[in-house]
Design an enzyme around this catalytic site. Sequence first.
Site, mmCIF file in Angstrom:
data_model
loop_
_atom_site.group_PDB
_atom_site.id
_atom_site.type_symbol
_atom_site.label_atom_id
_atom_site.label_comp_id
_atom_site.label_asym_id
_atom_site.label_seq_id
_atom_site.Cartn_x
_atom_site.Cartn_y
_atom_site.Cartn_z
ATOM 1 N N LYS A 1 1.025 -0.961 0.164
ATOM 2 C CA LYS A 1 -0.288 -0.654 -0.192
ATOM 3 C C LYS A 1 0.675 1.401 0.556
ATOM 4 O O LYS A 1 0.029 2.332 -0.650
ATOM 5 C CB LYS A 1 -1.130 0.058 0.888
ATOM 6 C CG LYS A 1 -1.963 -1.484 1.149
ATOM 7 C CD LYS A 1 -3.215 -0.564 2.312
ATOM 8 C CE LYS A 1 -4.170 -1.708 2.246
ATOM 9 N NZ LYS A 1 -5.451 -1.961 2.913
ATOM 10 N N GLY B 1 -15.536 -6.804 9.644
ATOM 11 C CA GLY B 1 -14.191 -6.914 8.535
ATOM 12 C C GLY B 1 -14.647 -7.048 7.438
ATOM 13 O O GLY B 1 -14.076 -6.618 6.191
#
Length: 275
Positions: free
Chosen positions: A68, A238
């Site tokens: 990321k 999640g």
Amino acid sequence: MSTIRRAAVLGSPIAHSLSPVLHRAAYTELGLAHWSYDRFDVDEVGLPGFIEGLDASWAGLSLTMPLKRAIIPLLDSVSGTASSVEAVNTVVFTEDGRRVGDNTDIPGMIAALRERGVEKTDSAAVLGAGATASSALAALSEICTGPVTAYVRSRERGDEMRGWGERLGVDVRIADWADAEQALRAPLVIATTPAGTTDALTGAVPTAPGTLFDVLYEPWPTGLAAAWSARGGSVVGGLDLLVHQAVLQVEQMTGRSSAPLAAMRQAGEAALAAR
């Protein structure tokens, strides 16, 4: 004949990723028979070569750990949302060949909370201080009007969270992990820790808890989420986050204005149940 379009999720390890299930479900629902979505095990060392090897059939990429941050130098532009946490989880390739980075985790968190009726809160607690915790702070900068207490295991982690708070305009207060039971009294608790970390807190769930956002989706429910639900509290999981952020990715990559949230969630639930 429709032009073949490709997308994929990159990371290492990647075999566990539910992204292909979610994106393919969206393509089916949207009638995008010429679209494909795959997964590739790519680490920081292999990322530049992978990106350079992509042809014009590629529409976009999803990025997970550890890529990321590593993807950022390889992009032509990065959204303000992604810049705010120095993390890109979405890359869209434009028609003129530009690579545009964004972060859909943050608006995904906000959307998942909104779906459960949480649009504003006057305070919150964050359990943990990793990369997901910084995204949680960015989301809270949009919906929390008061202080956020971060429960961490070390002074270094506390300093990092305080630094993120200053950058994001959030009043972050640091507390020791030994006092994490106190976090459960907050109206909104966001748990960003690895599986098993919060199990010791299950006995401390208050009699009338607020909202718990546990970013894990496997195993599910976590011990804390199960105890929270048993006490009548609202739980966001999640999978909710994963689906909402994937919806935004599908919309950006395909140019469609409304990705099929329900079909994507159903596909994710079915895939988890089959594991």
